[in-house]
Design a protein around this motif. Structure first.
Motif, mmCIF file in Angstrom:
data_model
loop_
_atom_site.group_PDB
_atom_site.id
_atom_site.type_symbol
_atom_site.label_atom_id
_atom_site.label_comp_id
_atom_site.label_asym_id
_atom_site.label_seq_id
_atom_site.Cartn_x
_atom_site.Cartn_y
_atom_site.Cartn_z
ATOM 1 N N ARG A 193 11.923 72.174 -26.520
ATOM 2 C CA ARG A 193 12.466 72.897 -27.674
ATOM 3 C C ARG A 193 13.960 73.142 -27.565
ATOM 4 N NH1 ARG A 193 7.997 75.722 -26.213
ATOM 5 N NH2 ARG A 193 6.101 75.142 -27.328
ATOM 6 N N GLU A 200 4.483 73.335 -32.737
ATOM 7 C CA GLU A 200 4.699 74.223 -33.881
ATOM 8 C C GLU A 200 5.259 73.445 -35.058
ATOM 9 O OE1 GLU A 200 6.059 74.529 -30.972
ATOM 10 O OE2 GLU A 200 5.514 76.442 -30.069
ATOM 11 N N LEU A 201 5.989 72.388 -34.756
ATOM 12 C CA LEU A 201 6.701 71.665 -35.812
ATOM 13 C C LEU A 201 5.985 70.414 -36.276
ATOM 14 C CD1 LEU A 201 10.409 71.991 -34.571
ATOM 15 C CD2 LEU A 201 9.177 73.437 -36.173
ATOM 16 N N ARG A 236 -3.859 72.163 -25.085
ATOM 17 C CA ARG A 236 -2.590 72.742 -25.523
ATOM 18 C C ARG A 236 -1.477 71.866 -24.955
ATOM 19 N NH1 ARG A 236 -3.634 79.160 -24.195
ATOM 20 N NH2 ARG A 236 -5.676 79.309 -25.184
ATOM 21 N N GLU A 272 1.937 73.965 -23.971
ATOM 22 C CA GLU A 272 1.951 75.363 -23.551
ATOM 23 C C GLU A 272 2.897 75.519 -22.357
ATOM 24 O OE1 GLU A 272 0.743 78.146 -24.751
ATOM 25 O OE2 GLU A 272 -0.669 79.156 -23.414
ATOM 26 N N MET A 329 -0.313 82.140 -16.367
ATOM 27 C CA MET A 329 0.054 81.043 -17.260
ATOM 28 C C MET A 329 -0.030 79.712 -16.526
ATOM 29 S SD MET A 329 3.255 82.927 -19.148
ATOM 30 C CE MET A 329 3.923 81.480 -19.963
ATOM 31 N N GLN A 381 -7.337 83.354 -25.884
ATOM 32 C CA GLN A 381 -8.015 82.362 -26.727
ATOM 33 C C GLN A 381 -8.115 82.798 -28.185
ATOM 34 O OE1 GLN A 381 -11.472 81.684 -24.344
ATOM 35 N NE2 GLN A 381 -10.221 80.509 -22.902
ATOM 36 N N TRP A 390 -4.722 82.235 -29.608
ATOM 37 C CA TRP A 390 -4.415 80.808 -29.685
ATOM 38 C C TRP A 390 -5.162 80.165 -30.848
ATOM 39 C CZ3 TRP A 390 -0.658 77.893 -28.164
ATOM 40 C CH2 TRP A 390 -0.775 76.515 -28.375
ATOM 41 N N ARG A 439 -3.172 80.799 -33.846
ATOM 42 C CA ARG A 439 -1.983 79.949 -33.808
ATOM 43 C C ARG A 439 -2.357 78.512 -34.214
ATOM 44 N NH1 ARG A 439 2.062 77.116 -30.475
ATOM 45 N NH2 ARG A 439 1.788 75.193 -31.642
ATOM 46 N N ARG A 466 -2.869 78.238 -37.835
ATOM 47 C CA ARG A 466 -1.550 78.219 -38.481
ATOM 48 C C ARG A 466 -0.965 76.799 -38.467
ATOM 49 N NH1 ARG A 466 3.038 76.016 -36.781
ATOM 50 N NH2 ARG A 466 4.829 76.806 -37.873
ATOM 51 N N ASP A 467 -1.078 76.124 -37.329
ATOM 52 C CA ASP A 467 -0.550 74.759 -37.248
ATOM 53 C C ASP A 467 -1.200 73.877 -38.306
ATOM 54 O OD1 ASP A 467 0.909 75.596 -35.090
ATOM 55 O OD2 ASP A 467 -0.319 74.588 -33.588
ATOM 56 N N ARG A 490 0.631 72.125 -41.668
ATOM 57 C CA ARG A 490 0.749 70.669 -41.767
ATOM 58 C C ARG A 490 0.228 70.126 -43.087
ATOM 59 N NH1 ARG A 490 -0.428 70.294 -35.455
ATOM 60 N NH2 ARG A 490 1.597 71.195 -35.014
ATOM 61 N N GLU A 538 8.953 72.798 -43.554
ATOM 62 C CA GLU A 538 10.245 73.065 -42.917
ATOM 63 C C GLU A 538 11.304 73.444 -43.957
ATOM 64 O OE1 GLU A 538 10.896 73.620 -39.724
ATOM 65 O OE2 GLU A 538 8.731 73.414 -39.576
ATOM 66 N N ARG A 583 10.830 77.059 -44.747
ATOM 67 C CA ARG A 583 11.383 77.939 -43.711
ATOM 68 C C ARG A 583 12.898 78.059 -43.858
ATOM 69 N NH1 ARG A 583 10.782 75.827 -38.241
ATOM 70 N NH2 ARG A 583 11.028 77.910 -37.386
ATOM 71 N N THR A 623 1.779 83.085 -30.820
ATOM 72 C CA THR A 623 2.142 81.888 -30.068
ATOM 73 C C THR A 623 2.689 82.224 -28.682
ATOM 74 O OG1 THR A 623 3.103 79.695 -30.385
ATOM 75 C CG2 THR A 623 4.602 81.536 -30.644
ATOM 76 N N PRO A 645 3.108 82.902 -25.063
ATOM 77 C CA PRO A 645 2.187 82.817 -23.939
ATOM 78 C C PRO A 645 2.191 84.088 -23.096
ATOM 79 C CG PRO A 645 4.108 81.415 -23.565
ATOM 80 C CD PRO A 645 4.216 81.928 -24.964
ATOM 81 N N SER A 661 8.878 78.931 -28.172
ATOM 82 C CA SER A 661 7.825 78.724 -29.161
ATOM 83 C C SER A 661 7.949 79.709 -30.329
ATOM 84 C CB SER A 661 6.457 78.858 -28.486
ATOM 85 O OG SER A 661 5.440 78.573 -29.393
ATOM 86 N N ASP A 669 10.276 78.436 -32.972
ATOM 87 C CA ASP A 669 9.774 77.293 -33.745
ATOM 88 C C ASP A 669 8.682 77.695 -34.734
ATOM 89 O OD1 ASP A 669 11.507 75.577 -32.630
ATOM 90 O OD2 ASP A 669 10.027 74.311 -31.612
#
Ligand code: SF4
Lengths: 244, 453
Positions: A135, A144-145, A170, A173, A192, B23, B26, B29, B32-33, B37, B43, B46, B311, B313, B356, B359
């Motif tokens: 990123r 995400e993109l 993932r 991640e 993590m 979890q 996630w 998240r 959301r992805d 899409r 984009e 945003r 998102t 972590p 993250s 983004d």
């Protein structure tokens, strides 16, 4: 073209084999590289810890050391990101600007060169693109993109014969290293890391590869503590013909 | 004072809860992805949203005045609160004027920030939060741990125990459907018996003087339609200039927050419902001060979707309460230091700077860059732990000199080789991980020895 090699401080001291592999890979592609001995560190550890002032001496040394080269190659996305983006804290002399623009990450640089000799690597490979490469340097599309990761590291892996990149739950991640985060918040950092390793192992990775030795240092430390059989390798080592 | 690392470690000690929390978020998240899409112009949306917010913040005074003018013309009573205290006093004043003692609220992070509930309760007002998640944390006498899913840190069984205590359900009940049913009855009574309803505001529209409230449970609508008084509390940064802008933000908000195309209810409130009253309380509480910090200003563009929390972590593995502030997660880590830097000095470091959050943010706040900048502010303010401060000064000196660097590198490698295991395990690194195996020779030593240097 004059090319200089920047070896991050901890790679120099702890992972000389990665630095040697980097040198060898570049040589195999016909690049003559110099390693200026005046270099130390880019300054990232201090600045990320909130001490940008303490990072300036290292950053200025970096600029002095590398200003005379056309290209500066480093086997570390994180350090390259730091030079490109955070050297904005220095007065923007033409030298500083040149160094910021001329510093490139190894995998990206390799993609600008003719292909090297063919390499067999018959393993199931787990890919870890460090977050700063992903990123920060936009080496690949973050999840995400977009849905298709791609990127320099995966492009290089695709040239290996027999290598199979495993799909992860993932794909990008964070591994939890995060420089000083690893020691500021060891519990979360390690959690993590072990989650990241579990994802790779669940999908049958036989070796975990990255362009960032810092992520790998952290993950390797956890792998060894767990006694989990998942060797880690820097992409330079693989391209240099080494096996896990 | 508990720092983030301490509170986070305490949360993560429950490995099972951590796995489940991680979890659950996630999953959101990932949803959301998927929905983003499905929108090719995501984009572009945003970018548009980020531009509208930047523009609005650059002329916030004008838009606030326009908003007030239009609201007054619509028959709304408009109040201005400089801080949390004044906000609470205004709300209490409105209730007292009408002899109201029973208040139903729909979810509002602003009133959490102002600690309105305990204030009103201390003054004899009964407050019932009508959002189910909010109700759960209210019953548990806790703060929300997430700005969209307030009770996400609680497991089904814990909710069951809480409901058994308050609603008389069986202590073993952990079926979400049946638990929600059990909460519904008492909630309905509270809604029907309320003297006043309080809501937050997702968007204030300067052009019309109206507001928009988004909920999935319809609880805001039910509250304001049943009670004779509606009090809407809004932070000054919630404005958008035009109704047309809502099209951008409503598309972004729900998708980013929960992966829904749109929230179930996007309710527009413009005029009071006769014979009722409509009050807007417009709150500053440190926001103009933040607006005056150009390097950090963009954080005010936040529309509180919670995507950066889902998102992150670190948030996923440390829970919202570990942040010790009303707004947790990445956005909280860049807003809270602006309110009290000393108290929240550990928050900008509660991140790997993985990026993250930046983004995923629908208004494109460069959160990692803000975290990085706040770290420097913490450093400059002398608020770093003494050991870290000293380490960095020494490290800075080492990396400033080649000879010093080479000598320290050699010493460090020797130390790594001879350190006994028990000692290694007492370091912050070695507690959780094996230390690297130090080579005899550094790369530069090899380079020089091999006659290249
Ligand atoms: S900072 Fe961005 S992602 Fe985070 S809550 Fe605010 S709008 Fe959502």
């Amino acid at each position: 073209m004059s090319v200089a090699l920047f070896i991050p401080c901890y790679v120099d001291q702890l992972y000389p084999q990665v630095a040697r592999a980097t040198l060898a890979v570049l040589a195999a592609r016909g690049v003559t590289v110099e390693y200026p001995l005046a270099q130390t560190c880019c300054g990232q550890p201090m600045a990320n810890a909130g001490c940008e002032g303490d990072a300036h001496a290292a950053a200025r040394r970096f600029v002095r050391t590398f200003a005379g080269y056309d290209t500066i190659v480093a086997p570390s996305g994180s350090c390259v990101h730091y030079v490109r983006h955070h050297f904005d804290a220095l007065p923007q002399t033409s030298q500083v600007q040149h160094v910021r623009n001329a510093t490139v990450e190894l995998s990206e640089f390799l993609l600008t060169l003719p292909e090297g000799p063919p390499i067999d690597f018959p393993y199931r490979v787990g890919v870890h693109v460090g977050c700063h490469a992903l990123r920060g340097l936009r080496q690949a599309v973050s999840s995400e993109l977009g849905p298709t990761p791609g990127g320099a590291l995966r492009t290089l892996l695709a040239t290996l014969r027999g290598a199979e990149v495993v799909a992860l739950d993932r794909p990008d991640e964070c591994c939890g290293f995060g420089g000083t985060f690893a020691v500021d918040e060891p519990a979360i950092s390690a959690r993590m890391g072990s989650d990241r390793i579990a994802d790779h192992r669940r999908h049958g990775a036989q070796v975990l590869v990255s362009g960032d030795m810092s992520c790998l240092m952290h993950l390797d430390g956890i792998v060894r503590r767990q006694g989990a059989p998942l060797p880690v390798m820097h992409i330079a080592q693989i391209l240099n013909g080494e096996r896990p | 004072m508990t720092t983030h690392p301490e509170a986070a470690e305490a949360f993560a000690q429950d490995a099972e809860r951590t796995a489940w929390h991680d979890q659950a978020l996630w999953f959101v998240r990932a949803k959301r992805d998927q929905v983003t899409r499905a929108i090719p112009e995501w984009e572009a949306l945003r970018t548009l949203a980020s531009g509208i917010k930047a523009h609005t913040l650059s002329r916030l005074d004008e838009y606030l005045e326009q908003f007030e003018r239009n609201a007054l013309a619509n028959g709304v009573v408009v109040h201005w609160a400089a801080d949390a205290d004044e906000h609470n006093r205004i709300v209490l004043g409105i209730l007292r004027d009408r002899g109201a003692t029973r208040l139903v609220k729909s979810k509002s992070m602003l009133t959490e920030e102002c600690h309105l509930n305990p204030y009103l309760e201390a003054h004899g007002i009964t407050v019932v939060d009508s959002d189910l998640g909010e109700r759960i944390v209210q019953l548990g006498r806790e703060a929300p741990s997430h700005i969209v899913m307030p009770a996400i840190h609680k497991r089904k069984a814990e909710v069951g125990a809480l409901f058994a205590e308050h609603f008389g359900t069986s202590p073993d009940e952990d079926d979400p459907g049946r638990l929600a049913d059990a909460a519904r009855g008492p909630l309905r009574s509270a809604l029907f018996g309320a003297d006043a309803a309080l809501t937050g505001v997702n968007f204030g529209v300067a052009e019309t003087g109206g507001i928009v409230v988004c909920t999935n449970e319809g609880n805001a609508d039910l509250g304001v339609h049943l009670a004779p008084i509606h009090i809407a509390c809004m932070g000054i940064e919630k404005l958008v200039p035009r109704v047309a802008d809502l099209g951008v933000f409503l598309r972004l908000l729900a998708r980013s927050a929960t992966g829904q195309p749109i929230t179930a209810y996007s309710s527009h409130v413009v005029t009071p419902r006769a014979p009722g009253q409509l009050h807007f309380v417009i709150v500053d509480n440190g926001r103009s001060e933040h607006l005056g910090r150009p390097e950090f200003r963009e954080a005010l563009a936040c529309i509180r979707c919670g995507a950066c929390l889902n998102t992150c972590p670190v948030y996923r593995r440390s829970g919202g309460h570990s942040y010790g502030s009303t707004i947790p997660g990445p956005i909280g880590a860049i807003l809270s230091p602006g309110v009290d830097l000393a108290k929240h000095a550990s928050l900008p470091f509660a991140s790997t700077l993985c990026g993250s959050c930046g983004d995923v943010c629908p208004v494109k706040i460069d959160i990692p860059q803000q975290l990085y900048r706040w770290r420097q502010m913490v450093g400059r303010a002398g608020l770093l732990p003494a050991k870290k401060r000293l380490t960095m000064t020494l490290l800075g000196g080492v990396f400033g000199s080649r000879a010093w660097y080479e000598w320290c590198g050699r010493m460090a490698r020797v130390a790594l080789r001879v350190v006994p295991g028990w000692l290694a395990r007492r370091t912050a690194w070695g507690r959780e991980r094996e230390l690297p195996v130090a080579p005899k020779e550094s790369f530069r030593e090899w380079y020089q020895r091999s006659g290249r240097g």
